[in-house]
Design a protein around this motif. Structure first.
Motif, PDB file in Angstrom:
ATOM      1  N   GLY A  90      12.076  -1.875  26.410  1.00  0.00           N
ATOM      2  CA  GLY A  90      10.903  -2.713  26.154  1.00  0.00           C
ATOM      3  C   GLY A  90      10.201  -2.362  24.861  1.00  0.00           C
ATOM      4  N   THR A  91      10.256  -1.085  24.501  1.00  0.00           N
ATOM      5  CA  THR A  91       9.608  -0.657  23.260  1.00  0.00           C
ATOM      6  C   THR A  91      10.332  -1.268  22.054  1.00  0.00           C
ATOM      7  OG1 THR A  91       9.116   1.403  24.421  1.00  0.00           O
ATOM      8  CG2 THR A  91       8.735   1.376  22.051  1.00  0.00           C
ATOM      9  N   ASP A 145       2.765  -8.392  25.421  1.00  0.00           N
ATOM     10  CA  ASP A 145       3.500  -7.332  26.098  1.00  0.00           C
ATOM     11  C   ASP A 145       3.491  -7.664  27.586  1.00  0.00           C
ATOM     12  OD1 ASP A 145       4.433  -5.113  27.415  1.00  0.00           O
ATOM     13  OD2 ASP A 145       3.424  -3.664  26.128  1.00  0.00           O
ATOM     14  N   GLU A 187       4.937  -5.366  32.228  1.00  0.00           N
ATOM     15  CA  GLU A 187       4.494  -5.195  33.618  1.00  0.00           C
ATOM     16  C   GLU A 187       4.140  -6.534  34.246  1.00  0.00           C
ATOM     17  OE1 GLU A 187       1.321  -2.304  33.582  1.00  0.00           O
ATOM     18  OE2 GLU A 187       2.440  -0.999  32.233  1.00  0.00           O
ATOM     19  N   SER A 228      10.385  -5.527  29.780  1.00  0.00           N
ATOM     20  CA  SER A 228      11.106  -4.256  29.924  1.00  0.00           C
ATOM     21  C   SER A 228      11.901  -4.268  31.214  1.00  0.00           C
ATOM     22  CB  SER A 228      10.104  -3.101  29.963  1.00  0.00           C
ATOM     23  OG  SER A 228      10.736  -1.917  30.424  1.00  0.00           O
ATOM     24  N   LYS A 250      10.233  -0.796  36.370  1.00  0.00           N
ATOM     25  CA  LYS A 250       9.709  -2.164  36.231  1.00  0.00           C
ATOM     26  C   LYS A 250      10.191  -3.065  37.376  1.00  0.00           C
ATOM     27  CE  LYS A 250       7.276  -1.493  32.483  1.00  0.00           C
ATOM     28  NZ  LYS A 250       7.575  -0.160  31.974  1.00  0.00           N
TER      29      LYS A 250
HETATM   30  C1  LIG Z   1       7.202  -0.007  30.393  1.00  0.00           C
HETATM   31  C2  LIG Z   1       6.305  -0.562  29.378  1.00  0.00           C
HETATM   32  C3  LIG Z   1       6.716  -0.758  28.054  1.00  0.00           C
HETATM   33  C4  LIG Z   1       7.963  -0.197  27.450  1.00  0.00           C
HETATM   34  O1  LIG Z   1       9.108  -0.418  28.062  1.00  0.00           O
HETATM   35  P1  LIG Z   1      10.344   0.594  27.923  1.00  0.00           P
HETATM   36  O2  LIG Z   1      11.466  -0.231  28.439  1.00  0.00           O
HETATM   37  O3  LIG Z   1      10.029   1.777  28.799  1.00  0.00           O
HETATM   38  O4  LIG Z   1      10.502   0.968  26.497  1.00  0.00           O
HETATM   39  C5  LIG Z   1       5.867  -1.418  27.192  1.00  0.00           C
HETATM   40  N1  LIG Z   1       4.660  -1.803  27.574  1.00  0.00           N
HETATM   41  C6  LIG Z   1       4.201  -1.601  28.813  1.00  0.00           C
HETATM   42  C7  LIG Z   1       2.843  -2.089  29.156  1.00  0.00           C
HETATM   43  C8  LIG Z   1       4.998  -0.946  29.765  1.00  0.00           C
HETATM   44  O5  LIG Z   1       4.528  -0.723  30.990  1.00  0.00           O
END
Ligand SMILES: *Cc1c(COP(=O)(O)O)cnc(C)c1O
Length: 336
Positions: A5-6, A118, A121, A142, A147
């Motif tokens: 997700g990042t 974003d 979640e 993500s 998740k």
């Molecule tokens: C989990 C999460 C991410 C990042 O996701 P990853 O797959 O762990 O890199 C970004 N933003 C929020 C709010 C998250 O909870």
């Protein structure tokens, strides 16, 4: 589809046109990833407070910041204090609730900002009947292990803009302009989701609806079982929002709530119930103190009083009953 997700957020910000030395408005009460993604673009985050009623980005403060602290010119919106252009806003939908996207999109149009959601979640969350992650110019999801659906690790960039989608595919696959001659006209990334993980994702997708139903059922169980508890505030139900309650979270209220919150989490752990804190707000952690934070008031108290309860889709009714029973004992033995 990307590795996490990042990486999806980083890609989405680049595709939305965020450039070095520009600024991006972002939620202060969030997991750190979106703030770091802004920094990977060599841009500056401007941290926005949480609304105590919804726990999401406070849109009244965003409006006030844009109106009072910024100057709108033909070539964009500029922060009067730093002189830098503000190019985007990143609303973070936290805990399976949704930000007030009608207001955020209207402000973004007015102040010439791109909206990068974003939605890590927020999978399945609807705001005014529409899925979060579809309001902005581009969004990130993500598939991390914690998740709503997972590929072990993974993520996705979502957009309705064909050029953005093409650009995202280009940047995340090493920016190959000629794949046989290996000609690159931009600096790309190896952000591809391995196809084995994509296969897991497809299987997870078939179960997503049942996962989300389970999350909503667990939240309903907690809400009903705890409604007579005086010393906690339940998770909010923001107006216009159909939540999924990704992580069901309560606030401890009353005297010394922050201290009692820690003691209650310890009590839960000692009695076999996993519980955790919310993320420490971004604005006063060492790598981020130097960035502008606008009228932060509610992020810290929300963090200090919050307890995230077990919310896995694998929980049985007996598990949920145990959580509630232990929590009630904890609240009783650690009174204000
Ligand atoms: C989990 C999460 C991410 C990042 O996701 P990853 O797959 O762990 O890199 C970004 N933003 C929020 C709010 C998250 O909870």
């Amino acid at each position: 589809a990307v590795v996490n997700g990042t990486a999806a957020l980083h890609t989405a910000l680049l595709v939305a046109g965020v450039k070095p030395e520009e600024e991006v408005l972002v939620s202060n009460l969030t997991f750190v990833a979106p703030v770091n993604a802004i920094l990977y673009c060599r841009a500056y985050p401007v941290l926005m407070d949480a609304d105590p009623k919804t726990w999401q980005m406070d849109t009244t403060k965003v409006e006030q910041f844009l109106e009072e602290e910024c100057e709108l010119r033909e070539d964009g919106c500029f922060n009067k204090k730093t002189g830098r252009r503000i190019s985007a806003i990143v609303p973070v939908h936290i805990l399976g609730l949704g930000c007030a996207m009608d207001k955020i999109v209207a402000l973004a149009r007015r102040f010439l900002l791109k909206v990068v959601e974003d939605a890590a979640e927020g999978m399945g969350v609807r705001y005014q009947g529409r899925h979060v992650g579809t309001f902005g110019d581009i969004a990130a999801f993500s598939f991390n292990g914690n998740k709503d659906m997972t590929t072990g690790g993974g993520g996705m960039v979502v957009t309705a803009n064909k050029q953005y989608a093409d650009h995202a595919r280009y940047l995340t696959t090493q920016a190959k302009d000629d794949p046989s001659e290996y000609i690159h006209n931009a600096i790309g990334y190896n952000y591809r989701l391995p196809n084995v993980l994509a296969a897991i994702g497809l299987a997870q997708l078939e179960k997503l609806e049942s996962f989300l139903m389970k999350k909503r059922e667990s939240a309903k169980f907690y809400q009903e079982a705890l409604q007579d508890e005086q010393e906690i505030t339940p998770m909010p139900m923001p107006k216009d929002c159909e939540p999924t309650f990704w992580l069901y979270t309560i606030l401890v209220t009353g005297k010394d709530s922050g201290k009692r919150r820690k003691a209650i989490i310890q009590y839960l752990h000692k009695n076999g119930v996993e519980a955790r804190s919310l993320w420490h707000p971004i604005h006063n952690m060492p790598p981020y103190v130097r960035f502008q934070a606008y009228q932060i008031e509610h992020s810290m108290p929300l963090y200090e009083n919050a307890i995230c309860l077990p919310s896995s889709v694998g929980l049985t009714t007996e598990d949920l009953q145990k959580v509630v029973a232990v929590l009630r004992q904890g609240l009783k033995s650690i009174r204000a």
